[in-house]
Enzyme design. Structure first.
Site, PDB file in Angstrom:
ATOM      1  N   GLY A   1      13.544   6.616  -2.223  1.00  0.00           N
ATOM      2  CA  GLY A   1      12.539   6.488  -1.165  1.00  0.00           C
ATOM      3  C   GLY A   1      11.836   7.777  -0.821  1.00  0.00           C
ATOM      4  CD  GLU A   2      10.886  13.288  -3.584  1.00  0.00           C
ATOM      5  OE1 GLU A   2      10.494  14.455  -3.444  1.00  0.00           O
ATOM      6  OE2 GLU A   2      11.408  12.852  -4.635  1.00  0.00           O
ATOM      7  NE  ARG A   3       5.475   6.510  -4.488  1.00  0.00           N
ATOM      8  CZ  ARG A   3       4.426   5.729  -4.749  1.00  0.00           C
ATOM      9  NH1 ARG A   3       3.246   6.266  -4.953  1.00  0.00           N
ATOM     10  NH2 ARG A   3       4.553   4.423  -4.804  1.00  0.00           N
ATOM     11  NE  ARG A   4      10.619   3.552  -0.143  1.00  0.00           N
ATOM     12  CZ  ARG A   4      11.781   3.074  -0.557  1.00  0.00           C
ATOM     13  NH1 ARG A   4      12.527   2.351   0.259  1.00  0.00           N
ATOM     14  NH2 ARG A   4      12.213   3.314  -1.778  1.00  0.00           N
TER      15      ARG A   4
ATOM     16  N   GLY B   1       4.785  -0.138   9.636  1.00  0.00           N
ATOM     17  CA  GLY B   1       6.088   0.505   9.674  1.00  0.00           C
ATOM     18  C   GLY B   1       6.713   0.554   8.285  1.00  0.00           C
TER      19      GLY B   1
ATOM     20  CD  GLU C   1      14.066   2.489  -4.795  1.00  0.00           C
ATOM     21  OE1 GLU C   1      13.445   2.110  -3.800  1.00  0.00           O
ATOM     22  OE2 GLU C   1      13.666   3.404  -5.539  1.00  0.00           O
TER      23      GLU C   1
ATOM     24  CB  SER D   1       1.066   0.518   3.984  1.00  0.00           C
ATOM     25  OG  SER D   1       1.926  -0.588   4.144  1.00  0.00           O
TER      26      SER D   1
END
Length: 278
Positions: free
Chosen positions: A79-82, A59, A113, A54
Site C-alpha cells: 500500500g505504498e502508493r495509498r 477515503g 498483493e 479518489s
C-alpha cells in the site's frame, strides 16, 4: 437474602496471526517503508494524483498492510502508493491491517498483493512472479491458481525477462506490449530482437505486423540457404480491410506471391467471404 455474585470468565487468547483482524487507524508518522517494496521507481508514481483525488472524496477503501516493529513503529508491507497519496492530502492517520509475520511471509504478501492489482506493467509482474518462484518455492501452476492466471500466461511473463534490457524498457514504458515481447522472444539473435523492437516502436507496428516481418525474415533466410532468389516483401492493406503480404522475387522477373495471413478461424472465414464478394 443472598447477593448475586458476578463471575468473569476469561476469553481464550487468540492466536498471534489473528490478533489484529480488523483495520486499525494508525498514525502516518509510525509507518516505515521497509524492505518489502516490489514496484520499480519508474512505475511507482503512476496514478498517485488520481488516487489522492479518489481518497479525498471516498477515503481509503482498501486498508494498508503493515507489520509491527520492536520500536513501536510499523513496516509497510503493501500500500505504498495509498500511503503516499494520504501524505499528499495531509492525513494524520490511515486504516491498516496489522499482520505479525516473518520477513519471507511479508515479502510474499507484498508480491501477491501487487500481482493482484491491474496497474503493474508486464515486466514488473514478471519480476514478482520470478521472486515468488525462486525465493518461496511457489510452482507456476500454484501461482496461476492463486492469481487467476493460466500456467502458460505465467510462463510467458517469465519469458519476457530473457529479452535484452532495451526491449524490456520498451515494454515497461508501454511502447511495446506483452504481445510484442512474446513474439520477440521467438527470435534467437539478440541483435535482431533489438533491431525489430526499435523498428516496431519507431513505425508503430502491431503484433501482427511484427509476426509477418519475422516470418519474412525466416523465409528469406531459408531461401538464401537453399540458393533460391531472395524475395522483396511489401505489406499492404486493401480498401476492403484485407491485409496482404506481397513477396516479389528479387531476380527482376516480376514474379512472386501474394499471401493473406489470418490468426483465427473467424478471421479466416471473414477473409474468404470478403475476397469472394463480387
Amino acid at each position: 437474602m443472598k447477593r448475586a455474585v458476578a463471575i468473569r470468565v476469561a476469553k481464550p487468547r487468540a492466536p498471534i496471526a489473528n490478533v489484529f483482524k480488523e483495520p486499525r487507524q494508525i498514525s502516518i508518522e509510525l509507518l516505515r517503508v521497509g524492505p518489502f517494496r516490489t514496484r520499480s521507481n519508474a512505475s511507482f508514481g503512476r496514478g498517485v494524483d488520481a488516487l489522492a483525488e479518489s481518497i479525498s472524496r471516498l477515503g481509503i477503501i482498501e486498508p494498508i498492510v503493515v507489520r509491527p516493529r520492536d520500536d513501536g513503529a510499523y513496516d509497510l508491507i503493501a500500500g505504498e502508493r495509498r500511503l503516499t497519496a494520504a501524505k499528499r492530502l495531509g492525513l494524520a492517520n490511515v486504516p491498516c491491517i496489522v499482520r505479525r509475520c516473518s520477513d519471507s511471509e511479508a515479502m510474499s504478501v507484498a508480491l501477491v498483493e501487487n500481482l493482484q492489482r491491474c496497474d503493474l506493467n508486464p515486466i514488473e509482474r514478471a519480476l514478482c512472479i520470478k521472486r515468488l518462484i525462486e525465493e518461496f518455492g511457489v510452482t507456476q501452476c500454484d501461482l496461476g491458481t492463486m492469481l487467476g492466471m493460466s500456467q502458460s500466461s505465467v510462463a510467458h511473463h517469465l519469458k519476457l525477462l530473457s529479452l535484452p534490457g532495451a526491449v524490456r524498457k520498451f515494454i515497461e514504458s508501454g511502447d511495446l506490449t506483452m504481445g510484442h515481447g512474446k513474439v520477440l522472444g521467438r527470435v534467437s539473435s539478440t541483435d535482431k530482437v533489438v533491431a525489430l523492437a526499435y523498428w516496431c516502436v519507431q513505425t508503430h507496428k502491431t503484433v501482427r505486423q511484427l509476426e509477418a516481418e519475422i516470418d519474412r525474415m525466416h523465409t528469406d533466410a531459408v531461401a538464401a540457404s537453399n540458393g533460391r532468389p531472395k524475395q522483396l516483401k511489401q505489406q499492404r492493406e486493401l480498401p476492403n480491410g484485407v491485409y496482404v503480404l506481397i513477396r516479389e522475387n528479387a531476380d527482376g522477373s516480376g514474379s512472386g506471391t501474394l499471401e493473406v495471413p489470418y490468426y483465427s478461424a473467424t478471421e479466416r472465414d471473414w477473409v474468404i467471404k470478403t475476397l469472394s464478394h463480387k
